[in-house]
Design a protein around this motif. Sequence first.
Motif, PDB file in Angstrom:
ATOM      1  N   ALA A   2      77.930  85.471  14.674  1.00 37.98           N
ATOM      2  CA  ALA A   2      77.904  86.523  15.560  1.00 37.98           C
ATOM      3  C   ALA A   2      78.026  86.223  16.883  1.00 37.98           C
ATOM      4  O   ALA A   2      78.647  86.269  17.711  1.00 37.98           O
ATOM      5  CB  ALA A   2      77.034  87.570  15.047  1.00 37.98           C
ATOM      6  N   ALA A   3      77.013  85.347  17.128  1.00 33.93           N
ATOM      7  CA  ALA A   3      76.596  85.200  18.615  1.00 33.93           C
ATOM      8  C   ALA A   3      77.652  84.157  19.049  1.00 33.93           C
ATOM      9  O   ALA A   3      78.115  84.062  20.390  1.00 33.93           O
ATOM     10  CB  ALA A   3      75.311  84.094  18.730  1.00 33.93           C
ATOM     11  N   ASP A   4      78.382  83.229  18.064  1.00 32.20           N
ATOM     12  CA  ASP A   4      79.362  82.516  18.767  1.00 32.20           C
ATOM     13  C   ASP A   4      80.634  83.219  18.838  1.00 32.20           C
ATOM     14  O   ASP A   4      81.117  82.909  20.011  1.00 32.20           O
ATOM     15  CB  ASP A   4      79.742  81.575  17.684  1.00 32.20           C
ATOM     16  CG  ASP A   4      78.745  80.302  17.555  1.00 32.20           C
ATOM     17  OD1 ASP A   4      77.903  80.265  18.344  1.00 32.20           O
ATOM     18  OD2 ASP A   4      78.537  79.601  16.456  1.00 32.20           O
ATOM     19  N   LEU A   5      80.631  84.288  18.210  1.00 34.93           N
ATOM     20  CA  LEU A   5      81.773  85.414  18.606  1.00 34.93           C
ATOM     21  C   LEU A   5      81.516  85.745  19.874  1.00 34.93           C
ATOM     22  O   LEU A   5      82.598  86.305  20.533  1.00 34.93           O
ATOM     23  CB  LEU A   5      81.984  86.300  17.484  1.00 34.93           C
ATOM     24  CG  LEU A   5      82.713  85.764  16.067  1.00 34.93           C
ATOM     25  CD1 LEU A   5      82.667  87.064  15.093  1.00 34.93           C
ATOM     26  CD2 LEU A   5      84.158  85.522  16.563  1.00 34.93           C
ATOM     27  N   ASP A   6      80.307  86.372  20.074  1.00 34.41           N
ATOM     28  CA  ASP A   6      80.023  87.033  21.443  1.00 34.41           C
ATOM     29  C   ASP A   6      80.003  85.927  22.612  1.00 34.41           C
ATOM     30  O   ASP A   6      80.195  86.549  23.713  1.00 34.41           O
ATOM     31  CB  ASP A   6      78.791  87.432  21.415  1.00 34.41           C
ATOM     32  CG  ASP A   6      78.601  88.814  20.558  1.00 34.41           C
ATOM     33  OD1 ASP A   6      79.607  89.341  20.293  1.00 34.41           O
ATOM     34  OD2 ASP A   6      77.672  89.145  20.154  1.00 34.41           O
ATOM     35  N   GLY A   7      80.243  84.646  22.419  1.00 37.41           N
ATOM     36  CA  GLY A   7      80.583  83.741  23.308  1.00 37.41           C
ATOM     37  C   GLY A   7      79.086  83.523  24.054  1.00 37.41           C
ATOM     38  O   GLY A   7      79.301  83.150  25.308  1.00 37.41           O
ATOM     39  N   ALA A   8      78.106  83.452  23.261  1.00 39.39           N
ATOM     40  CA  ALA A   8      76.848  82.902  23.726  1.00 39.39           C
ATOM     41  C   ALA A   8      76.922  81.349  23.900  1.00 39.39           C
ATOM     42  O   ALA A   8      77.635  80.690  23.154  1.00 39.39           O
ATOM     43  CB  ALA A   8      75.648  83.543  22.609  1.00 39.39           C
ATOM     44  N   SER A   9      76.278  80.820  25.038  1.00 37.50           N
ATOM     45  CA  SER A   9      76.140  79.439  24.867  1.00 37.50           C
ATOM     46  C   SER A   9      75.043  78.905  24.039  1.00 37.50           C
ATOM     47  O   SER A   9      74.341  79.639  23.428  1.00 37.50           O
ATOM     48  CB  SER A   9      75.728  79.019  26.378  1.00 37.50           C
ATOM     49  OG  SER A   9      74.200  79.396  26.719  1.00 37.50           O
ATOM     50  N   ARG A  10      75.184  77.659  23.886  1.00 33.47           N
ATOM     51  CA  ARG A  10      74.085  77.100  22.911  1.00 33.47           C
ATOM     52  C   ARG A  10      72.634  77.162  23.289  1.00 33.47           C
ATOM     53  O   ARG A  10      71.892  77.473  22.465  1.00 33.47           O
ATOM     54  CB  ARG A  10      74.482  75.334  22.719  1.00 33.47           C
ATOM     55  CG  ARG A  10      75.752  75.138  22.060  1.00 33.47           C
ATOM     56  CD  ARG A  10      75.611  73.874  21.401  1.00 33.47           C
ATOM     57  NE  ARG A  10      75.679  73.696  20.304  1.00 33.47           N
ATOM     58  CZ  ARG A  10      76.088  72.716  19.487  1.00 33.47           C
ATOM     59  NH1 ARG A  10      76.043  71.437  19.866  1.00 33.47           N
ATOM     60  NH2 ARG A  10      75.993  72.700  18.037  1.00 33.47           N
ATOM     61  N   LEU A  11      72.597  77.265  24.498  1.00 32.86           N
ATOM     62  CA  LEU A  11      71.132  77.513  25.163  1.00 32.86           C
ATOM     63  C   LEU A  11      70.666  78.948  24.916  1.00 32.86           C
ATOM     64  O   LEU A  11      69.684  78.960  24.277  1.00 32.86           O
ATOM     65  CB  LEU A  11      71.197  77.150  26.492  1.00 32.86           C
ATOM     66  CG  LEU A  11      69.847  76.457  27.290  1.00 32.86           C
ATOM     67  CD1 LEU A  11      69.473  75.276  26.728  1.00 32.86           C
ATOM     68  CD2 LEU A  11      69.942  76.214  28.803  1.00 32.86           C
ATOM     69  N   GLN A  12      71.808  79.569  25.121  1.00 32.29           N
ATOM     70  CA  GLN A  12      71.045  81.100  24.889  1.00 32.29           C
ATOM     71  C   GLN A  12      70.971  81.315  23.251  1.00 32.29           C
ATOM     72  O   GLN A  12      69.929  81.989  22.953  1.00 32.29           O
ATOM     73  CB  GLN A  12      72.259  81.952  25.194  1.00 32.29           C
ATOM     74  CG  GLN A  12      72.596  82.222  26.669  1.00 32.29           C
ATOM     75  CD  GLN A  12      73.800  82.983  27.059  1.00 32.29           C
ATOM     76  OE1 GLN A  12      74.598  82.853  26.247  1.00 32.29           O
ATOM     77  NE2 GLN A  12      73.533  83.861  27.998  1.00 32.29           N
ATOM     78  N   ARG A  13      71.886  80.760  22.642  1.00 33.37           N
ATOM     79  CA  ARG A  13      71.588  80.954  21.222  1.00 33.37           C
ATOM     80  C   ARG A  13      70.312  80.186  20.673  1.00 33.37           C
ATOM     81  O   ARG A  13      69.792  80.926  19.795  1.00 33.37           O
ATOM     82  CB  ARG A  13      72.731  79.962  20.432  1.00 33.37           C
ATOM     83  CG  ARG A  13      73.295  80.621  19.162  1.00 33.37           C
ATOM     84  CD  ARG A  13      74.303  79.665  18.544  1.00 33.37           C
ATOM     85  NE  ARG A  13      73.942  78.270  18.235  1.00 33.37           N
ATOM     86  CZ  ARG A  13      74.798  77.424  17.606  1.00 33.37           C
ATOM     87  NH1 ARG A  13      75.777  77.808  17.577  1.00 33.37           N
ATOM     88  NH2 ARG A  13      74.267  76.328  17.228  1.00 33.37           N
ATOM     89  N   TYR A  14      69.883  79.398  21.310  1.00 33.17           N
ATOM     90  CA  TYR A  14      68.694  78.755  20.695  1.00 33.17           C
ATOM     91  C   TYR A  14      67.434  79.331  21.194  1.00 33.17           C
ATOM     92  O   TYR A  14      66.601  79.543  20.413  1.00 33.17           O
ATOM     93  CB  TYR A  14      68.686  77.314  21.588  1.00 33.17           C
ATOM     94  CG  TYR A  14      67.379  76.504  20.943  1.00 33.17           C
ATOM     95  CD1 TYR A  14      67.434  75.966  19.750  1.00 33.17           C
ATOM     96  CD2 TYR A  14      66.375  76.338  21.826  1.00 33.17           C
ATOM     97  CE1 TYR A  14      66.184  75.381  19.125  1.00 33.17           C
ATOM     98  CE2 TYR A  14      65.336  75.589  21.503  1.00 33.17           C
ATOM     99  CZ  TYR A  14      65.224  74.895  20.021  1.00 33.17           C
ATOM    100  OH  TYR A  14      64.142  74.413  19.510  1.00 33.17           O
TER     101      TYR A  14
END
Lengths: 254, 313
Positions: free
Chosen positions: B210-222
């Motif tokens: 879901a996060a990847d779909l929303d275009g979150a950066s890897r840092l944000q995701r972490y």
Amino acid sequence: MLFPFALITNNSFKTETEYYANGPYSLFKSLNLDTLKKVWNLMDYSIKLRNSIVISMSVALLAIVISLSTAFALGIGKVKGKSFFIMFFLLAFVLPQEVLVFPLYHLSKLVGLYNTRLSVIIIISVLYSSFGTYFLSSIFSAFSRELIEAAEIDGCNKLQLLFRIIVPLSMPSLSILFVFFFIWSWNEFFIPLVFLVSNDNQTITIAMAMAQGQHGATLTLQSAAALLGVIPCIIFFVLFQRTLTKGITLGSIK
Amino acid sequence: MTHKDYSHNTKIATLKASSSLNKGYMVFLIPGVLLFLLIIVFPLLANIGLSFTKWSGVGTPVWVGFTNYMKAIRDSYFLTSFKNALLLVITVTTIPTLIGLLLAGFIFEYILDKFGRGIAIFFRVGFYLPQIVPIVVVGIVWRWMLQPNWGVLNWSLKAVGLDTLTRSWLGDTSTALPSIMMMMIWFQIGYPLVIFIAALQRIDPVVYDAADLDGASRLQRYFYITIPLIRPEIFVVVLTTIIYTLKTFAQVYVTTKGGPGRATIVPSYFSYQNFFIRSRVGYGATITTVLTIIIGLVAIGFIRMQIKQEQEG
């Protein structure tokens, strides 16, 4: 992170003049083992190595035997008051050793075990087996009841059940416990410091702490001593790497 | 009687037998419990009893009630020892845990992808190595590096022209405790790192979709997804490190012996001095009793949270 280890290794091979002339960073000129040999003899390293091995092996084995027996009653037997016992063992393990040390010291003098390796082995084994009991109980609780019942139908008595079925099945967990108990007791400092006062029964960690005063200020001797303290651990690390990684979260409680 | 009936009957019989046989397990509890009473329960109670006495270790202890405790709360050594322990707990718990979180993410998300498994394992092993070295040896290594005249640190400072910064790191009141902190932080980093890497491995990558779909950066995701997911591990690391740091003894014994003055005194070492150097057993018992109560409270909090987590999970 590895920088300090690299430094002590490098400087253990130097002569004193070499160190003071070129400092800690210059690479050693030749593989000069004199400093290491000198520290080895000053510390009676072979005796300390033997003592550390004897104590760590005995602790690991004895602590596993005690843990197995108690955890068998709690995890397989599910005796009354099981959760009380488990809570008690867990709390016992986090106690600071300082709160037990003086009565134990006094007691060991009364029964003539003061200044013996046996006193250290017994105390540390019991302390560790509180953790071992906690750890093995939860593993044993998860064992299939049918298996245990089947064994009983076959006329297995309790001892046979423990040694022919439970022990072989829990070998992976037992080996993790063995490795951790071994390394923990190898590194143990406070109890051996209090209970081992003569040169011929002290462990490597105690000899290290005692030797610092004797070697005075020569920095090459100190780095050689530190290197002799690190080497066994590197060997254990290489030997036990797999088990250590498997049980790494286990160390979390220590 | 059919075969089926026969086995059914046996099963009932064994169920009854096994419930009665359950009592047979008590025997296996006896050696452990006796040893625990002798090595843990009895000494613990005796120590608490001794904390209400004045005793030099020989002769008979004299009952003095709460005198030792009253003395302790006015004793600046006692108070400093707990203040130092608190400072160590704060720094040695927070700094390695934060570094561990960042490093674990860096190794897991970046190194593993860019450089592969081998390099990632090398990093993990490198950081974990100090953890299996006896703390005494770690102390000797650091004392050697911090040696005032020709030690590595002062040598390096001189080499880059910062002569004014050189000092006797462990012998100076203002730098002795920070030096021990540095050493303990260095020693400790590998522990959270390894636990957190193990935690990251258990996370199902699906949660990131879901996060990847929303275009979150890897840092944000972490920071927003991964870290909240490994909260149980963070909790374990923090509490076990608090308990571990409250027990600091060898680190001080091999480097400063509590000095200079009382700059690096900690409860364990202070009690050791009272027990074995000054022969004030009653007072030593008081210090250890207080320390044990504090550790006990942290541990009970820890166990309660564990139980809560298990129930939720």
